[in-house]
Write an enzyme that holds these catalytic residues in place. Sequence first.
Site, PDB file in Angstrom:
ATOM      1  CG  ASN A 235      -9.030  -2.526   3.178  1.00 28.90           C
ATOM      2  OD1 ASN A 235      -8.644  -3.545   2.980  1.00 28.90           O
ATOM      3  ND2 ASN A 235      -9.262  -0.996   3.711  1.00 28.90           N
ATOM      4  CD  GLU A 236      -9.037  -1.911   7.167  1.00 30.77           C
ATOM      5  OE1 GLU A 236      -9.550  -0.829   8.070  1.00 30.77           O
ATOM      6  OE2 GLU A 236      -8.150  -3.119   8.256  1.00 30.77           O
TER       7      GLU A 236
ATOM      8  CD  GLU B  36      -2.356   1.177   2.330  1.00 32.94           C
ATOM      9  OE1 GLU B  36      -2.522   0.485   3.144  1.00 32.94           O
ATOM     10  OE2 GLU B  36      -3.243   2.245   2.232  1.00 32.94           O
TER      11      GLU B  36
HETATM   12  O1  AHR Z   1      -1.797  -1.506   7.239  1.00 33.26           O
HETATM   13  C1  AHR Z   1      -3.050  -0.176   7.223  1.00 33.26           C
HETATM   14  C2  AHR Z   1      -4.139  -0.339   7.031  1.00 33.26           C
HETATM   15  O2  AHR Z   1      -4.737  -0.489   8.980  1.00 33.26           O
HETATM   16  C3  AHR Z   1      -4.792  -0.527   6.211  1.00 33.26           C
HETATM   17  O3  AHR Z   1      -4.474   0.972   5.126  1.00 33.26           O
HETATM   18  C4  AHR Z   1      -5.799  -0.244   6.575  1.00 33.26           C
HETATM   19  O4  AHR Z   1      -6.523  -1.703   5.592  1.00 33.26           O
HETATM   20  C5  AHR Z   1      -6.266  -1.328   7.848  1.00 33.26           C
HETATM   21  O5  AHR Z   1      -7.165  -0.371   8.750  1.00 33.26           O
END
Ligand code: AHR
Length: 667
Positions: free
Chosen positions: A390-391, A52
């Site tokens: 994602n999440e 990321e």
């Molecule tokens: O890994 C850091 C962050 O943690 C990511 O961007 C997110 O998916 C999670 O909350």
Amino acid sequence: MKARVNSPVTLWPWLLLSLALAPLPGPAATLVVHADRPGAAISPNLYGAFFEDINRAGDGGLYAELVQNRSFEDATNLIAWTPLTNAAARVTFTLDQSAPLNPANPTSLKLSIAATGGGRAGVYNQGFKGVTAGKAPDTSEAWRRRFDAAQRSPANGLAVQAGRAYLFSVYARSRDFTGPLAVSLETQSGEVLAQERIPNLGGDWRRFALTLTPARTDPDARLVIAADQPGTLWLDMVSLFPKDTWKNHGWRPDLAEMMAGLHPALLRFPGGSYSEGHILADAWRWKETIGDVAARPGTWNIWGYRSTGGLGFHEYLQLAEDLGAEPLYVAHAGMAEVGFVPLVEFGPWVQDVLDAIEYANGPVTSHWGALRAQNGHPAPFHLKYVEIGNENGMGYSWGGGTRGDYLPRYQAILARIQAAHPEIVTIANLHTEPDAPADMVDEHYYDSSDWFFNAATKYDHYDRTGPKIYVGEYAVTHDAGHGNLRAALAEAAFLTGLERNGDVVAMSSYAPLFTNPQWQRWSPDAIVFDPTRVYGTPSYHLQTMFAANRADLVLPVDLPVTTNAVPTLFAIAGLKKDSGDLILKVVNRSDRPESLDLQLSGLSGTISGGTCTELSAASLDAENSFEQPQNIFPKTTRLVAGDLSAPHIFPAYSATVLRWSTHSILR
Ligand code: AHR
């Protein structure tokens, strides 16, 4: 696998030397590996990587661009560029949108030089010096002062190496300007390390490219663009890339090598919260990240800076290929942290996911496959995994929506993928069952070391009838310092549980991967870098040790019976089918060495050599640093063949991987 007869083989004294050196603990207990009882398969994809763009992992990190704010879109003021002028000169520097290079790149730098004052007038860039910002307050005076202080500091500078070629390019145009434009790499005191000239700019935007090869190394150089004639000129998309990058695909070599050292079976990208965006306007839309980099708009990155989009969908797929990893694309599910696409408007977002799959895998005769070929990769990238969001839907206080928000969006994307691409494995970002099916579910864990030690048995009790699990993000965060041995050992204990439950856990990836401490928004991270240095935390090294020693089948292990309420020993054993190698991973979290008799049950004979790789230190708080990058580093010794019975000593605070070649007795 064929195993001969029954009596246990005692694994012998490969560590006579360490016996001689270490104080002998009490009588040895026994650790039994049931080599004749291979059990569940361990997923070949268990050890992956999650990339990321956080903490400058991408822009300013792996993506080897050396110019910060190259397209002048990063802020409403001249961030990361410093005017170069003199007392007698009359020059104005303006961020101008009167004649954009293209619609995605509306802002350029306008230099109006009324008089050069007998010197030169221009700008310089010092690479990725700076500090993170919030999207809203990034024009505040307080923040600007912090940013400028970072610009003045010699740390984190634009680093160039003697004799290494750097490819410079710029879009430029001019009015009433007759002189050449000088482009140089210079020291902070103005010594020229390399210089070339662009003779005629012309009235329309044109791209100019040249190569700069500095005469000497400077970790804190400036890229200077200057004129010594009056006139007006515009600059945009100023780029400086080392000519040689990892696999010639634009990756900073030392950082890419660190990633390769993880032997990642999969590469999850592009995030993370970065891919979601805090608001929908900042969502990572893959179609805005392909093709000409000068026409990519970039996005505000939730981690406190603007990302250029130079590291785009195509580049991520290429990175996965370069690493020999399965690409795992996190598709946007129409949910930013706050703000969701209304369901009635969701169709184009679903289509985006289908188009992404076609871009990655479609034939060159397809619309998106043709574009992939045009962008330099006619062969398909073989994208197999698509995570839907994602999440999202986890009801976080800062946003994320509810499960009820996520489910219909998830199902809309899932249905189209299943209909058009049954070969794709989809991953839900939360447990959708029983409301909706899932091939696989991504679980994230950031917690204390105690949580991770306790979670070593978490999956022993998991529902075997549910979807497969991808532990897509995990790390000890609460008592990990900047990345200490305690964290690595707790994660190691947790990983023994993932390996043991290969029928449930298909994949995993530690997170986050990279940090430049000057831009840090999340700690700890596996790989720490600045412009010239890089090191791995103990967690990084633990990952490399475990990933380099993947077994195919779990072998049951009996640990010594303990009366300790909290276990101090964790172990997993496995068999490598092709070589017959036996792999035993043991974590000793206690402050005392453990002396164990190792026994292979169900085999007989002797074992030829092997290796012992250990990660340990005198303190759980021990860390690596730029000054001591290998303070905690895996040490590998050879195990000699033999049949002499002797204990193995697992040091205090250690993770150990023992690997024996059992060729002679298993065949
Ligand atoms: O890994 C850091 C962050 O943690 C990511 O961007 C997110 O998916 C999670 O909350």
